[in-house]
Design a protein around this motif. Structure first.
Motif, PDB file in Angstrom:
ATOM      1  N   ASP A  34       0.760  -1.083   0.062  1.00  7.35           N
ATOM      2  CA  ASP A  34      -0.213   0.031  -0.068  1.00  7.35           C
ATOM      3  C   ASP A  34       1.056   1.248   0.022  1.00  7.35           C
ATOM      4  OD1 ASP A  34      -2.413  -1.684   0.273  1.00  7.35           O
ATOM      5  OD2 ASP A  34      -2.757  -1.154   2.210  1.00  7.35           O
ATOM      6  N   LEU A  35       1.987   1.283   0.869  1.00  8.54           N
ATOM      7  CA  LEU A  35       2.814   2.339   0.660  1.00  8.54           C
ATOM      8  C   LEU A  35       3.702   2.367  -0.593  1.00  8.54           C
ATOM      9  CD1 LEU A  35       3.797   1.804   4.709  1.00  8.54           C
ATOM     10  CD2 LEU A  35       2.104   3.694   3.723  1.00  8.54           C
ATOM     11  N   ALA A  36       3.589   1.559  -1.408  1.00  3.12           N
ATOM     12  CA  ALA A  36       4.543   1.633  -2.562  1.00  3.12           C
ATOM     13  C   ALA A  36       6.138   1.158  -2.202  1.00  3.12           C
ATOM     14  CB  ALA A  36       4.295   2.838  -3.618  1.00  3.12           C
ATOM     15  N   ILE A  37       6.502   1.017  -1.142  1.00  7.42           N
ATOM     16  CA  ILE A  37       7.814   0.814  -0.617  1.00  7.42           C
ATOM     17  C   ILE A  37       8.438  -0.258  -1.531  1.00  7.42           C
ATOM     18  CG2 ILE A  37       9.391   0.264   1.172  1.00  7.42           C
ATOM     19  CD1 ILE A  37       7.576   1.372   3.104  1.00  7.42           C
ATOM     20  N   SER A  38       7.716  -1.152  -2.064  1.00  5.73           N
ATOM     21  CA  SER A  38       8.142  -2.240  -2.972  1.00  5.73           C
ATOM     22  C   SER A  38       8.646  -1.693  -4.148  1.00  5.73           C
ATOM     23  CB  SER A  38       7.163  -3.234  -3.063  1.00  5.73           C
ATOM     24  OG  SER A  38       5.964  -2.531  -3.967  1.00  5.73           O
ATOM     25  N   LEU A  39       8.208  -0.440  -4.681  1.00  2.00           N
ATOM     26  CA  LEU A  39       8.844   0.283  -5.894  1.00  2.00           C
ATOM     27  C   LEU A  39       9.914   1.085  -5.464  1.00  2.00           C
ATOM     28  CD1 LEU A  39       5.289   1.397  -7.191  1.00  2.00           C
ATOM     29  CD2 LEU A  39       6.574  -0.687  -7.640  1.00  2.00           C
ATOM     30  N   SER A  41      13.969   2.143  -4.918  1.00  2.00           N
ATOM     31  CA  SER A  41      15.179   1.306  -4.997  1.00  2.00           C
ATOM     32  C   SER A  41      15.640   0.787  -3.945  1.00  2.00           C
ATOM     33  CB  SER A  41      15.997   2.553  -5.787  1.00  2.00           C
ATOM     34  OG  SER A  41      16.628   3.461  -4.383  1.00  2.00           O
ATOM     35  N   GLU A  42      16.570  -0.239  -4.132  1.00  2.00           N
ATOM     36  CA  GLU A  42      17.444  -0.741  -3.018  1.00  2.00           C
ATOM     37  C   GLU A  42      18.195   0.173  -2.167  1.00  2.00           C
ATOM     38  OE1 GLU A  42      17.351  -4.026  -2.198  1.00  2.00           O
ATOM     39  OE2 GLU A  42      15.661  -3.982  -3.670  1.00  2.00           O
ATOM     40  N   GLU A  43      18.672   1.144  -2.893  1.00  2.00           N
ATOM     41  CA  GLU A  43      19.423   2.389  -2.078  1.00  2.00           C
ATOM     42  C   GLU A  43      18.452   3.257  -1.238  1.00  2.00           C
ATOM     43  OE1 GLU A  43      22.525   5.671  -3.443  1.00  2.00           O
ATOM     44  OE2 GLU A  43      20.780   5.715  -4.606  1.00  2.00           O
ATOM     45  N   GLU A  44      17.325   3.396  -1.656  1.00  2.00           N
ATOM     46  CA  GLU A  44      16.284   4.235  -0.882  1.00  2.00           C
ATOM     47  C   GLU A  44      15.586   3.252   0.408  1.00  2.00           C
ATOM     48  OE1 GLU A  44      14.126   6.802  -4.282  1.00  2.00           O
ATOM     49  OE2 GLU A  44      13.319   4.850  -4.104  1.00  2.00           O
ATOM     50  N   LYS A  45      15.508   1.764  -0.052  1.00  2.00           N
ATOM     51  CA  LYS A  45      15.249   0.964   1.205  1.00  2.00           C
ATOM     52  C   LYS A  45      16.422   0.868   2.205  1.00  2.00           C
ATOM     53  CE  LYS A  45      12.443  -1.812  -1.801  1.00  2.00           C
ATOM     54  NZ  LYS A  45      12.524  -3.442  -2.516  1.00  2.00           N
ATOM     55  N   THR A  46      17.518   0.994   1.819  1.00  2.00           N
ATOM     56  CA  THR A  46      18.694   0.862   2.622  1.00  2.00           C
ATOM     57  C   THR A  46      18.709   2.016   3.320  1.00  2.00           C
ATOM     58  OG1 THR A  46      19.842  -0.578   1.162  1.00  2.00           O
ATOM     59  CG2 THR A  46      20.994   0.223   2.697  1.00  2.00           C
ATOM     60  N   ALA A  47      18.660   3.165   2.769  1.00  2.00           N
ATOM     61  CA  ALA A  47      18.731   4.309   3.246  1.00  2.00           C
ATOM     62  C   ALA A  47      17.800   4.705   4.447  1.00  2.00           C
ATOM     63  CB  ALA A  47      18.526   5.636   2.275  1.00  2.00           C
ATOM     64  N   LEU A  48      16.244   4.243   4.030  1.00  2.00           N
ATOM     65  CA  LEU A  48      15.236   4.261   5.076  1.00  2.00           C
ATOM     66  C   LEU A  48      15.642   3.576   6.223  1.00  2.00           C
ATOM     67  CD1 LEU A  48      12.269   4.743   5.974  1.00  2.00           C
ATOM     68  CD2 LEU A  48      11.553   2.824   4.671  1.00  2.00           C
ATOM     69  N   ARG A  78      13.723  -6.783   2.485  1.00  2.00           N
ATOM     70  CA  ARG A  78      14.675  -7.742   1.812  1.00  2.00           C
ATOM     71  C   ARG A  78      15.903  -6.929   1.695  1.00  2.00           C
ATOM     72  NH1 ARG A  78      12.786 -12.477   0.872  1.00  2.00           N
ATOM     73  NH2 ARG A  78      10.657 -12.899   0.057  1.00  2.00           N
ATOM     74  N   VAL A  79      16.142  -5.995   2.724  1.00  2.00           N
ATOM     75  CA  VAL A  79      17.568  -5.391   2.813  1.00  2.00           C
ATOM     76  C   VAL A  79      18.413  -5.987   3.666  1.00  2.00           C
ATOM     77  CG1 VAL A  79      18.491  -3.086   3.585  1.00  2.00           C
ATOM     78  CG2 VAL A  79      16.088  -3.067   2.470  1.00  2.00           C
ATOM     79  N   ASP A  80      19.752  -6.111   3.204  1.00  2.00           N
ATOM     80  CA  ASP A  80      20.903  -6.715   4.026  1.00  2.00           C
ATOM     81  C   ASP A  80      21.268  -5.637   5.112  1.00  2.00           C
ATOM     82  OD1 ASP A  80      23.199  -7.747   4.805  1.00  2.00           O
ATOM     83  OD2 ASP A  80      23.667  -8.614   2.636  1.00  2.00           O
TER      84      ASP A  80
END
Length: 170
Positions: A34-39, A41-48, A78-80
């Motif tokens: 719903d929050l579109a986090i799946s869209l 980038s890996e860099e943005e998820k890592t930053a979050l 799925r962030v390392d």
């Protein structure tokens, strides 16, 4: 191992076994799409996750509830953990500062992290103030998010308290 890796005490590859570690559904996981986090980038998820982890440990504590929540978010995204550990906080804010809509969610998750242990103490407050000074944050948006999470938690506590009073008076 870095301080970050010691703090989360998890083997990097075990994130792939996230459903076995935390089988119970979590609100963040439910709202992930719903929050579109799946869209993102890996860099943005890592930053979050770098920013969220910084908030969790701002009070020099990383209790079980905070750790569990953090690991659930890592698994959902799925962030390392090693990649999160290697990212500088300044880089994390720079990556996410590019998108105002993402900033709003970052602020909400920062606020959630601040209150995860149900205590927004002086160390956490000074950490948030420092983040406001050092990085391109919209202080009003972050303050609004912190206030909203605080009010929501207070509402839950008050409802439980009223219910206890009603139950004892019966």
């Amino acid at each position: 191992p870095s301080n970050f890796q010691k703090t989360i005490s998890i083997a990097p590859n075990s994130l792939y076994f996230y459903p076995l570690i935390f089988p119970k559904s979590h609100y963040f996981k439910e709202k992930f799409d719903d929050l579109a986090i799946s869209l993102w980038s890996e860099e943005e998820k890592t930053a979050l996750m770098r920013i969220v982890h910084g908030v969790y440990v701002a009070d020099n504590e990383f209790d079980k509830l905070e750790k569990k929540d953090f690991l659930e978010k890592l698994g959902t995204l799925r962030v390392d953990a090693r990649v999160v550990d290697e990212m500088q906080m300044s880089d994390a804010f720079e990556v996410l500062a590019r998108d105002k809509l993402k900033n709003k969610l970052v602020y909400v998750l920062m606020a959630d992290a601040v209150f995860k242990d149900d205590d927004y103490d002086a160390l956490e407050k000074s950490y948030i103030e420092l983040m406001n000074q050092r990085y391109p944050l919209e202080e009003a948006m972050l303050d609004d998010a912190i206030e909203a999470v605080r009010d929501k938690k207070l509402e839950v506590v008050l409802k439980e308290w009223v219910k206890e009073i009603q139950d004892t008076s019966l």
